[in-house]
Enzyme design. Sequence first.
Site, PDB file in Angstrom:
ATOM      1  N   VAL A   1       5.146  -5.516   0.617  1.00 39.79           N
ATOM      2  CA  VAL A   1       5.588  -6.840   1.166  1.00 39.79           C
ATOM      3  C   VAL A   1       6.079  -7.801   0.027  1.00 39.79           C
ATOM      4  O   VAL A   1       5.553  -7.943  -0.931  1.00 39.79           O
ATOM      5  CB  VAL A   1       4.170  -7.645   1.629  1.00 39.79           C
ATOM      6  CG1 VAL A   1       4.529  -8.957   2.063  1.00 39.79           C
ATOM      7  CG2 VAL A   1       3.437  -6.728   2.924  1.00 39.79           C
TER       8      VAL A   1
ATOM      9  N   LYS B   1       8.478  -7.088   4.956  1.00 37.37           N
ATOM     10  CA  LYS B   1       7.465  -5.972   4.767  1.00 37.37           C
ATOM     11  C   LYS B   1       8.663  -4.816   5.098  1.00 37.37           C
ATOM     12  O   LYS B   1       9.029  -4.342   6.157  1.00 37.37           O
ATOM     13  CB  LYS B   1       6.493  -5.837   5.848  1.00 37.37           C
ATOM     14  CG  LYS B   1       5.373  -4.779   5.971  1.00 37.37           C
ATOM     15  CD  LYS B   1       4.247  -4.805   6.701  1.00 37.37           C
ATOM     16  CE  LYS B   1       3.346  -3.774   6.698  1.00 37.37           C
ATOM     17  NZ  LYS B   1       2.384  -3.807   7.725  1.00 37.37           N
TER      18      LYS B   1
ATOM     19  N   GLY C   1       0.781  -1.157   0.019  1.00 39.02           N
ATOM     20  CA  GLY C   1      -0.060   0.146  -0.084  1.00 39.02           C
ATOM     21  C   GLY C   1       0.914   1.077  -0.161  1.00 39.02           C
ATOM     22  O   GLY C   1       2.309   1.259  -0.494  1.00 39.02           O
ATOM     23  N   GLY C   2       0.511   2.353   0.613  1.00 37.12           N
ATOM     24  CA  GLY C   2       0.952   3.493   0.398  1.00 37.12           C
ATOM     25  C   GLY C   2       2.297   3.802   1.586  1.00 37.12           C
ATOM     26  O   GLY C   2       2.935   4.508   1.467  1.00 37.12           O
TER      27      GLY C   2
ATOM     28  N   ASP D   1      -7.943  -1.698  12.584  1.00 39.53           N
ATOM     29  CA  ASP D   1      -7.929  -1.938  11.324  1.00 39.53           C
ATOM     30  C   ASP D   1      -8.195  -3.326  10.813  1.00 39.53           C
ATOM     31  O   ASP D   1      -7.853  -3.968  10.021  1.00 39.53           O
ATOM     32  CB  ASP D   1      -6.522  -1.440  10.464  1.00 39.53           C
ATOM     33  CG  ASP D   1      -7.020  -1.179   9.200  1.00 39.53           C
ATOM     34  OD1 ASP D   1      -8.068  -0.903   8.819  1.00 39.53           O
ATOM     35  OD2 ASP D   1      -5.824  -1.254   8.128  1.00 39.53           O
TER      36      ASP D   1
ATOM     37  N   ALA E   1       3.855   0.560   2.850  1.00 41.59           N
ATOM     38  CA  ALA E   1       4.778  -0.363   2.831  1.00 41.59           C
ATOM     39  C   ALA E   1       4.546  -1.430   1.809  1.00 41.59           C
ATOM     40  O   ALA E   1       3.524  -1.434   1.451  1.00 41.59           O
ATOM     41  CB  ALA E   1       4.980  -1.125   4.523  1.00 41.59           C
TER      42      ALA E   1
END
Length: 549
Positions: free
Chosen positions: A26, A41, A21-22, A134, A24
């Site tokens: 993987v 990550k 994502g913005g 989250d 990190a």
Amino acid sequence: MKDLTGTRVGSYEIVERLGGGGMAVVYRAVQQPLGREVALKALSPELFQDDGFVKRFEAEAKTLAKLDHPNILPIYDFELAEGMAYLTMPLIRGGTLRDILNRGPLDTLSAWRYLREIGDGLQHAHDAGIVHRDLKPTNVLIHSDGRAMLADFGLARGAGQPTHLTTVGLAIGTPGYMAPEQVMGHDVDRRADIYAMGVLTFEMLTGRLPFIGANRMEVAYATVNAPIPSAAKLNAVLPDELDVLLAKVLAKDPTQRPQSVKDLLGQMAKLPQRRAATGVPVAAGARAATAPPSPPHPAEAAATRMMVAAPPAPMHGSPPPTPSTGSSGGSSAIRTLQMMGVKPARARGRFILNSHVANLIHVARDVTGVRWPEIAYTAGLAQYVDQDPPNDEQLAMPVEYLGRLNEAFETIYGAEAEDMLRAWGRRATERWLAEGRHGMGGPRWLVPGRQRKLAGIVKSFSEAMDNVRGEHTHAWLQVDEFQFWLVNFSNIFALGRIKTVKSCHVWVATIEAIMRWAGLANDWYVEEVECGCVTGTFDCVFAIRSVET
């Protein structure tokens, strides 16, 4: 962010990019010189220049390091080196809960299994003072053994931890899964995670989120202002009692929600599996776990196999319907199985295998912790408060010990008893399998093919349990390509216990653990069909059903 594929970071060789994502990305990496595959990550290089993001990334690593639970993805390593920050974790190949939900709504039994495992991990985090913040399907990984694992604690925050690591006044989380107070940028506690559990429940069983919109702002507005929709109206097989529970879990006011995950799971355990009324149409895409199986084609019926001690009798007619277990005088699964050729068995021995009881008492002590003396005294087993029974292969332990222990769990733990009994059954079975004294071989020795593999497992397990009893008290039947039935005559956990609801939680957890051990948990689920504690016969029937039904 620059792709690191083909490079080496510290002792890790980067093999491929898996996603990101913005904040990190993987990667799949190999740790040298161990040759171990891991998930690496890496924090975005741009964000590495921001001290706040580095601290948040480091906080995620420290959060994971505090948590040790089978339903939480652990951390291997964390490094700040070579102008970058990264952490490594086990590489989980089973995909995510999102992958499963993309195929449509789940049946209730599959949903409850995942929710229980997610809830167990979440409760462990809450007990450690950690709020995830989250929780969503993409952050629930599915292990190859079928187990759900919580991941991505990047937004997690400990109790009392300052909020300046996130932007002041900005809602941090994922729209649709955030609680109303989280949407409004207020400080949150464990009740925001409980709200997210409610969203997951709604989505698993209906195929959609409770609050939707064309964009993030519309979703946020609906979350705060719109009434809670009815899950039962979206999926007609769901019970109205589910809507009553979801009204609490998704309440706008966090004080009106269940105040712990344990409480939520306890309330979920009391829900009926489906709407009581008959003839209700099934919602499109929903897999109704408790619907009676359809009659097989005559050729399929002829191919149905039965594995019992005596030669099988000819089988006729349709597979047995899911019975009503209100009383022994009503429809009986045992009677139906007898009509299909399963010969009844009645235990005559008064003693069972020492090592089997020793394992269960040892694990019960671990599971109950400081409450073990209370459990032992209640069960009349005070002699085992500080020591295990003899751990040998003699048939010398009184058969009633395990039923008394089961009853003691229910007496001491009350509403939490089912969770504790399932944990006891699961961990005792995992320990039994790890010790290798079961005589079932290992998963790698099992024959290929989904049904053949399960047939081999059920046969070996039945024989192993007969060995525990020292006599034949177990039988099994493959009804069709979608279900196997397992019969436990004179169930050692049911003896002497009279109940109004199905109560063989230890056995259900035991069979589930064996499914995971064999790598079959993603293909089959376990259901208690008839409980001998309810019928008064102490003979129990369990179904192992395909998730495709």
